[in-house]
Design a protein around this motif. Structure first.
Motif, PDB file in Angstrom:
ATOM      1  N   LEU A  35       5.319  -6.520   4.883  1.00  0.00           N
ATOM      2  CA  LEU A  35       5.378  -5.740   4.437  1.00  0.00           C
ATOM      3  C   LEU A  35       5.638  -6.378   2.922  1.00  0.00           C
ATOM      4  N   ILE A  36       5.500  -7.900   3.339  1.00  0.00           N
ATOM      5  CA  ILE A  36       5.126  -8.716   1.893  1.00  0.00           C
ATOM      6  C   ILE A  36       4.478 -10.152   2.356  1.00  0.00           C
ATOM      7  N   LYS A  37       3.855 -10.496   1.637  1.00  0.00           N
ATOM      8  CA  LYS A  37       3.037 -11.786   1.339  1.00  0.00           C
ATOM      9  C   LYS A  37       3.593 -12.847   1.042  1.00  0.00           C
ATOM     10  N   PRO A  38       4.989 -13.633   0.890  1.00  0.00           N
ATOM     11  CA  PRO A  38       5.400 -14.956  -0.362  1.00  0.00           C
ATOM     12  C   PRO A  38       4.210 -15.928  -0.331  1.00  0.00           C
ATOM     13  N   TYR A  39       4.454 -16.536  -1.282  1.00  0.00           N
ATOM     14  CA  TYR A  39       3.297 -17.719  -1.896  1.00  0.00           C
ATOM     15  C   TYR A  39       3.901 -18.418  -0.310  1.00  0.00           C
ATOM     16  N   ARG A  40       3.118 -19.947  -0.102  1.00  0.00           N
ATOM     17  CA  ARG A  40       3.560 -20.501   0.738  1.00  0.00           C
ATOM     18  C   ARG A  40       2.883 -21.758   0.195  1.00  0.00           C
ATOM     19  N   ASP A  55       7.208  -9.587  -6.924  1.00  0.00           N
ATOM     20  CA  ASP A  55       7.617  -8.910  -4.990  1.00  0.00           C
ATOM     21  C   ASP A  55       9.096  -8.784  -4.749  1.00  0.00           C
ATOM     22  N   ILE A  56      10.379  -8.845  -6.011  1.00  0.00           N
ATOM     23  CA  ILE A  56      11.859  -8.607  -6.030  1.00  0.00           C
ATOM     24  C   ILE A  56      11.780  -7.670  -5.817  1.00  0.00           C
ATOM     25  N   GLU A  57      11.223  -6.867  -6.902  1.00  0.00           N
ATOM     26  CA  GLU A  57      10.525  -5.546  -7.796  1.00  0.00           C
ATOM     27  C   GLU A  57      10.515  -4.847  -6.218  1.00  0.00           C
ATOM     28  N   TRP A  58       8.775  -5.180  -5.715  1.00  0.00           N
ATOM     29  CA  TRP A  58       8.613  -4.109  -4.517  1.00  0.00           C
ATOM     30  C   TRP A  58       9.526  -4.597  -3.623  1.00  0.00           C
ATOM     31  N   LEU A  59      10.456  -5.549  -2.918  1.00  0.00           N
ATOM     32  CA  LEU A  59      11.436  -5.626  -2.049  1.00  0.00           C
ATOM     33  C   LEU A  59      12.577  -5.169  -2.016  1.00  0.00           C
ATOM     34  N   ILE A  60      13.076  -4.832  -3.383  1.00  0.00           N
ATOM     35  CA  ILE A  60      14.100  -3.431  -3.693  1.00  0.00           C
ATOM     36  C   ILE A  60      13.806  -2.470  -3.708  1.00  0.00           C
ATOM     37  N   MET A  61      12.575  -2.147  -3.868  1.00  0.00           N
ATOM     38  CA  MET A  61      12.134  -0.598  -3.492  1.00  0.00           C
ATOM     39  C   MET A  61      12.131  -0.505  -1.427  1.00  0.00           C
ATOM     40  N   ILE A  62      11.580  -1.612  -0.981  1.00  0.00           N
ATOM     41  CA  ILE A  62      11.658  -1.578   0.354  1.00  0.00           C
ATOM     42  C   ILE A  62      12.846  -1.382   0.829  1.00  0.00           C
ATOM     43  N   LEU A  78       3.478   4.759   5.806  1.00  0.00           N
ATOM     44  CA  LEU A  78       3.701   5.858   4.578  1.00  0.00           C
ATOM     45  C   LEU A  78       2.694   5.206   3.668  1.00  0.00           C
ATOM     46  N   LEU A  79       2.952   3.539   3.435  1.00  0.00           N
ATOM     47  CA  LEU A  79       2.483   3.198   2.059  1.00  0.00           C
ATOM     48  C   LEU A  79       0.911   3.395   2.369  1.00  0.00           C
ATOM     49  N   ILE A  80      -0.322   4.155   3.392  1.00  0.00           N
ATOM     50  CA  ILE A  80      -1.666   3.842   3.749  1.00  0.00           C
ATOM     51  C   ILE A  80      -1.540   5.576   3.661  1.00  0.00           C
ATOM     52  N   ALA A  81      -0.602   6.583   3.671  1.00  0.00           N
ATOM     53  CA  ALA A  81      -0.806   7.264   3.531  1.00  0.00           C
ATOM     54  C   ALA A  81      -0.922   8.615   2.717  1.00  0.00           C
ATOM     55  N   LYS A  82      -1.818   9.787   2.796  1.00  0.00           N
ATOM     56  CA  LYS A  82      -2.110  10.306   1.306  1.00  0.00           C
ATOM     57  C   LYS A  82      -0.109  11.328   1.265  1.00  0.00           C
ATOM     58  N   LYS A 105       3.332   2.382  -3.913  1.00  0.00           N
ATOM     59  CA  LYS A 105       2.096   2.134  -3.852  1.00  0.00           C
ATOM     60  C   LYS A 105       0.915   2.144  -5.381  1.00  0.00           C
ATOM     61  N   SER A 106       1.921   2.156  -6.430  1.00  0.00           N
ATOM     62  CA  SER A 106       1.445   1.116  -7.346  1.00  0.00           C
ATOM     63  C   SER A 106       1.802   0.193  -8.143  1.00  0.00           C
ATOM     64  N   HIS A 107       2.276  -0.033  -7.519  1.00  0.00           N
ATOM     65  CA  HIS A 107       2.845  -1.931  -7.362  1.00  0.00           C
ATOM     66  C   HIS A 107       1.796  -2.889  -7.697  1.00  0.00           C
ATOM     67  N   ALA A 108       1.959  -3.956  -8.193  1.00  0.00           N
ATOM     68  CA  ALA A 108       1.188  -5.309  -8.535  1.00  0.00           C
ATOM     69  C   ALA A 108       0.580  -5.676  -6.288  1.00  0.00           C
ATOM     70  N   VAL A 109       2.076  -5.645  -6.240  1.00  0.00           N
ATOM     71  CA  VAL A 109       2.025  -6.451  -5.010  1.00  0.00           C
ATOM     72  C   VAL A 109       1.587  -5.145  -3.647  1.00  0.00           C
ATOM     73  N   TYR A 110       1.303  -4.129  -3.995  1.00  0.00           N
ATOM     74  CA  TYR A 110       0.739  -3.797  -3.551  1.00  0.00           C
ATOM     75  C   TYR A 110      -0.784  -4.114  -2.125  1.00  0.00           C
ATOM     76  N   SER A 111      -1.464  -4.400  -3.479  1.00  0.00           N
ATOM     77  CA  SER A 111      -3.092  -4.916  -3.429  1.00  0.00           C
ATOM     78  C   SER A 111      -2.888  -6.150  -2.748  1.00  0.00           C
ATOM     79  N   THR A 112      -1.826  -6.582  -2.746  1.00  0.00           N
ATOM     80  CA  THR A 112      -2.245  -8.568  -2.262  1.00  0.00           C
ATOM     81  C   THR A 112      -1.602  -8.381  -0.684  1.00  0.00           C
TER      82      THR A 112
END
Length: 116
Positions: A35-40, A55-62, A78-82, A105-112
């Protein structure tokens, strides 16, 4: 004070967990579940996890979806569903879940996460 760019890795896992009101272990679970890929960082053997403001904004929604009773496997599905276009027939909780999922799904983190 310096302004952080939305995708700039900054928050260590303990800081991110505190901002989200969850444990560091929960954040590791989110990562393990995809559900997240933090920078390492490359300074240590495993690399420290760093989270950006996005990432924080994304994780708040999760986190909010999980609080609404949506399981992690269900979130991934659901993230890949229509979604249905006629939202007026759905119950209030369903609408809230779909609204959060649409934001995710519209968040910048989604595509990463789903297209890397």
């Amino acid at each position: 004070m310096q302004h952080l760019e939305p995708n700039e890795p900054f928050y260590q896992i303990s800081q991110a967990a505190k901002l989200l009101g969850i444990t560091s272990d929960r954040l590791r679970t989110y990562e393990e579940e995809g559900l997240i890929k933090p920078y390492r960082t490359k300074h240590s053997k495993d690399g420290k996890r760093l989270f950006s403001p996005n990432d924080i904004e994304w994780l708040i929604m999760i986190r909010d979806l999980i609080k609404l009773g949506v399981s992690i496997p269900t979130i991934r599905i659901l993230l890949i569903a229509k979604f249905p276009t006629n939202l007026s027939k759905l119950q209030e909780k369903d609408l809230e879940i779909i609204e959060l999922l649409l934001k995710l799904k519209s968040h910048a983190v989604y595509s990463t996460i789903f297209y890397n």
